[in-house]
Write a protein that holds these residues in place. Structure first.
Motif, PDB file in Angstrom:
ATOM      1  N   SER A 162      -9.599   5.375   1.257  1.00  0.00           N
ATOM      2  CA  SER A 162      -9.784   6.730   1.057  1.00  0.00           C
ATOM      3  C   SER A 162      -9.075   7.420   2.225  1.00  0.00           C
ATOM      4  CB  SER A 162     -11.205   7.254   0.819  1.00  0.00           C
ATOM      5  OG  SER A 162     -11.298   8.395   1.171  1.00  0.00           O
ATOM      6  N   ASN A 163      -9.331   6.910   3.396  1.00  0.00           N
ATOM      7  CA  ASN A 163      -8.784   7.548   4.762  1.00  0.00           C
ATOM      8  C   ASN A 163      -7.152   7.450   4.597  1.00  0.00           C
ATOM      9  OD1 ASN A 163     -11.133   8.128   5.656  1.00  0.00           O
ATOM     10  ND2 ASN A 163     -11.420   6.143   6.917  1.00  0.00           N
ATOM     11  N   LEU A 164      -6.747   6.013   4.166  1.00  0.00           N
ATOM     12  CA  LEU A 164      -5.117   5.999   4.220  1.00  0.00           C
ATOM     13  C   LEU A 164      -4.620   7.162   3.084  1.00  0.00           C
ATOM     14  CD1 LEU A 164      -4.954   2.207   4.293  1.00  0.00           C
ATOM     15  CD2 LEU A 164      -4.174   3.845   6.033  1.00  0.00           C
ATOM     16  N   LEU A 165      -5.146   7.029   2.091  1.00  0.00           N
ATOM     17  CA  LEU A 165      -4.681   8.182   0.949  1.00  0.00           C
ATOM     18  C   LEU A 165      -4.878   9.515   1.413  1.00  0.00           C
ATOM     19  CD1 LEU A 165      -6.269   6.695  -2.129  1.00  0.00           C
ATOM     20  CD2 LEU A 165      -3.968   6.596  -1.430  1.00  0.00           C
ATOM     21  N   GLU A 166      -5.712   9.964   2.286  1.00  0.00           N
ATOM     22  CA  GLU A 166      -5.986  11.320   2.816  1.00  0.00           C
ATOM     23  C   GLU A 166      -4.775  11.716   3.981  1.00  0.00           C
ATOM     24  OE1 GLU A 166      -9.777  11.645   4.260  1.00  0.00           O
ATOM     25  OE2 GLU A 166     -10.669  11.863   2.361  1.00  0.00           O
ATOM     26  N   ARG A 167      -4.280  10.838   4.394  1.00  0.00           N
ATOM     27  CA  ARG A 167      -3.209  10.647   5.366  1.00  0.00           C
ATOM     28  C   ARG A 167      -1.912  10.434   4.806  1.00  0.00           C
ATOM     29  NH1 ARG A 167      -4.637   7.018  10.242  1.00  0.00           N
ATOM     30  NH2 ARG A 167      -5.697   5.645   8.441  1.00  0.00           N
ATOM     31  N   ALA A 168      -1.715  10.293   3.451  1.00  0.00           N
ATOM     32  CA  ALA A 168      -0.475  10.043   2.959  1.00  0.00           C
ATOM     33  C   ALA A 168       0.220  11.338   2.626  1.00  0.00           C
ATOM     34  CB  ALA A 168      -0.528   9.182   1.792  1.00  0.00           C
TER      35      ALA A 168
ATOM     36  N   LYS B 247      -5.122  -6.380   0.750  1.00  0.00           N
ATOM     37  CA  LYS B 247      -5.919  -6.367   1.960  1.00  0.00           C
ATOM     38  C   LYS B 247      -5.561  -7.079   3.006  1.00  0.00           C
ATOM     39  CE  LYS B 247      -9.926  -5.040  -1.277  1.00  0.00           C
ATOM     40  NZ  LYS B 247     -11.237  -5.390  -1.666  1.00  0.00           N
ATOM     41  N   PRO B 248      -5.617  -6.597   4.475  1.00  0.00           N
ATOM     42  CA  PRO B 248      -5.920  -5.205   4.790  1.00  0.00           C
ATOM     43  C   PRO B 248      -4.630  -4.606   4.311  1.00  0.00           C
ATOM     44  CG  PRO B 248      -5.284  -6.590   6.670  1.00  0.00           C
ATOM     45  CD  PRO B 248      -5.336  -7.619   5.442  1.00  0.00           C
ATOM     46  N   ILE B 249      -4.790  -3.382   3.717  1.00  0.00           N
ATOM     47  CA  ILE B 249      -3.558  -2.688   3.189  1.00  0.00           C
ATOM     48  C   ILE B 249      -2.734  -2.142   4.190  1.00  0.00           C
ATOM     49  CG2 ILE B 249      -3.180  -0.418   2.171  1.00  0.00           C
ATOM     50  CD1 ILE B 249      -5.885  -0.767   0.576  1.00  0.00           C
ATOM     51  N   ASP B 250      -1.322  -2.304   4.310  1.00  0.00           N
ATOM     52  CA  ASP B 250      -0.717  -1.852   4.970  1.00  0.00           C
ATOM     53  C   ASP B 250       0.030  -0.563   4.564  1.00  0.00           C
ATOM     54  OD1 ASP B 250       2.715  -1.694   5.341  1.00  0.00           O
ATOM     55  OD2 ASP B 250       2.021  -2.924   7.246  1.00  0.00           O
ATOM     56  N   ARG B 251      -0.056   0.350   5.669  1.00  0.00           N
ATOM     57  CA  ARG B 251       0.240   1.783   5.292  1.00  0.00           C
ATOM     58  C   ARG B 251       1.674   1.947   4.801  1.00  0.00           C
ATOM     59  NH1 ARG B 251      -0.826   6.925   9.703  1.00  0.00           N
ATOM     60  NH2 ARG B 251      -0.263   8.527   7.940  1.00  0.00           N
ATOM     61  N   ASN B 252       2.755   1.263   5.347  1.00  0.00           N
ATOM     62  CA  ASN B 252       3.890   1.611   4.918  1.00  0.00           C
ATOM     63  C   ASN B 252       3.919   1.167   3.204  1.00  0.00           C
ATOM     64  OD1 ASN B 252       4.827   2.618   6.990  1.00  0.00           O
ATOM     65  ND2 ASN B 252       5.474   0.285   7.848  1.00  0.00           N
ATOM     66  N   LYS B 253       3.259  -0.174   3.002  1.00  0.00           N
ATOM     67  CA  LYS B 253       3.552  -0.583   1.461  1.00  0.00           C
ATOM     68  C   LYS B 253       2.702   0.419   0.521  1.00  0.00           C
ATOM     69  CE  LYS B 253       4.192  -5.359   2.406  1.00  0.00           C
ATOM     70  NZ  LYS B 253       3.564  -6.847   2.511  1.00  0.00           N
ATOM     71  N   LEU B 254       1.519   0.810   1.075  1.00  0.00           N
ATOM     72  CA  LEU B 254       0.796   2.077   0.429  1.00  0.00           C
ATOM     73  C   LEU B 254       1.862   3.296   0.040  1.00  0.00           C
ATOM     74  CD1 LEU B 254      -1.503   3.233  -0.920  1.00  0.00           C
ATOM     75  CD2 LEU B 254      -2.341   4.026   1.538  1.00  0.00           C
ATOM     76  N   ASP B 255       2.498   3.472   1.135  1.00  0.00           N
ATOM     77  CA  ASP B 255       3.645   4.673   0.902  1.00  0.00           C
ATOM     78  C   ASP B 255       4.583   4.489  -0.168  1.00  0.00           C
ATOM     79  OD1 ASP B 255       2.255   6.352   2.745  1.00  0.00           O
ATOM     80  OD2 ASP B 255       3.552   5.778   4.571  1.00  0.00           O
TER      81      ASP B 255
END
Length: 247
Positions: free
Chosen positions: A20-26, A103-111
């Motif tokens: 949720s935190n990662l998505l909010e910052r995307a 997991k743990p989710i990498d922010r770049n891969k999420l983007d």
């Protein structure tokens, strides 16, 4: 910019909080409609809130994430699977071109996953590939593959693939229908996802062949005749013995 409406399903509160935190910052325009700790409640929220994407944990009590197929006749939303690491599941998802996060989710891969998702929603891509995936997951019989080509996605039966030919960084998929699909996936990609499929044999650095279509091996020219002469593939001299033991 496409508005993305998401539901998160994961049995671990900490995992839901991190995502949720990662998505909010995307940078993608995404809103989280709800967050659920099991598949049953997640399905209820999906039917109630109608998201266009579900972030779905693979391993949960009672129902695994991929068992969502039991609750829907048609999947009217995109899915991004999330897993701590499950080789069996990941291989299935890759085979059917489904996005997943480890997991743990990498922010770049999420983007990257979000950009792919945004593009799919913008193009209103067909959801037929999810049906192919979920049907094969239901009976654990992975016999179809989704092949991207110029923005389209082809659902292809593995049994219809005569051979896969390297074409630089691309690959040509030769089908029994006498048609060819050119895809940006390289030959190594197909070798990895077909590793457990005994029908397929890596005969050469530029060829993977379907053994059921092989007709003739010429040890002098190092050629393999396939599909009654429709295709001529290459075979490395060092691979001849393995080939003969495979047929």
């Amino acid at each position: 910019m496409v508005e993305i409406k998401a539901i998160l399903i994961d049995d671990e509160q900490s995992a839901r909080n991190v995502l949720s935190n990662l998505l909010e910052r995307a940078s993608t325009n995404i809103s989280i409609l709800d967050s659920c700790n099991n598949l049953e409640s997640g399905v209820q929220k999906i039917k109630e809130l109608q998201p266009n994407v579900v972030f779905l944990d693979v391993q949960m009590p009672n129902y695994a994430g991929y068992e969502i197929a039991r609750f829907f006749d048609v999947i009217p939303f995109e899915i991004i699977f999330v897993t701590a690491y499950d080789h069996y599941a990941i291989k299935a998802f890759e085979l059917n071109a489904i996005d997943y996060l480890v997991k743990p989710i990498d922010r770049n891969k999420l983007d990257i996953a979000l950009k792919k998702l945004e593009h799919k929603l913008h193009q209103e891509a067909s959801l037929v590939d999810y049906q192919a995936l979920l049907e094969t997951i239901k009976d654990k019989n992975y016999k179809k593959i989704v092949i991207p080509e110029l923005g389209n996605r082809h659902i292809v039966n593995l049994a219809d693939i005569v051979a896969i030919e390297a074409d630089g960084a691309y690959s040509k998929i030769h089908l029994s229908t006498k048609t060819t699909i050119t895809t940006s996936k390289n030959l190594k990609y197909f070798e990895n996802i077909l590793v457990d499929e005994r029908l397929f044999f890596r005969s050469h650095r530029t060829w993977i062949v379907n053994l059921t279509y092989t007709n003739f091996l010429n040890k002098t020219t190092l050629n393999l005749t396939l599909d009654n002469g429709a295709i001529t593939a290459k075979i490395s001299r060092s691979r001849i013995s393995s080939f003969e033991n495979s047929i």
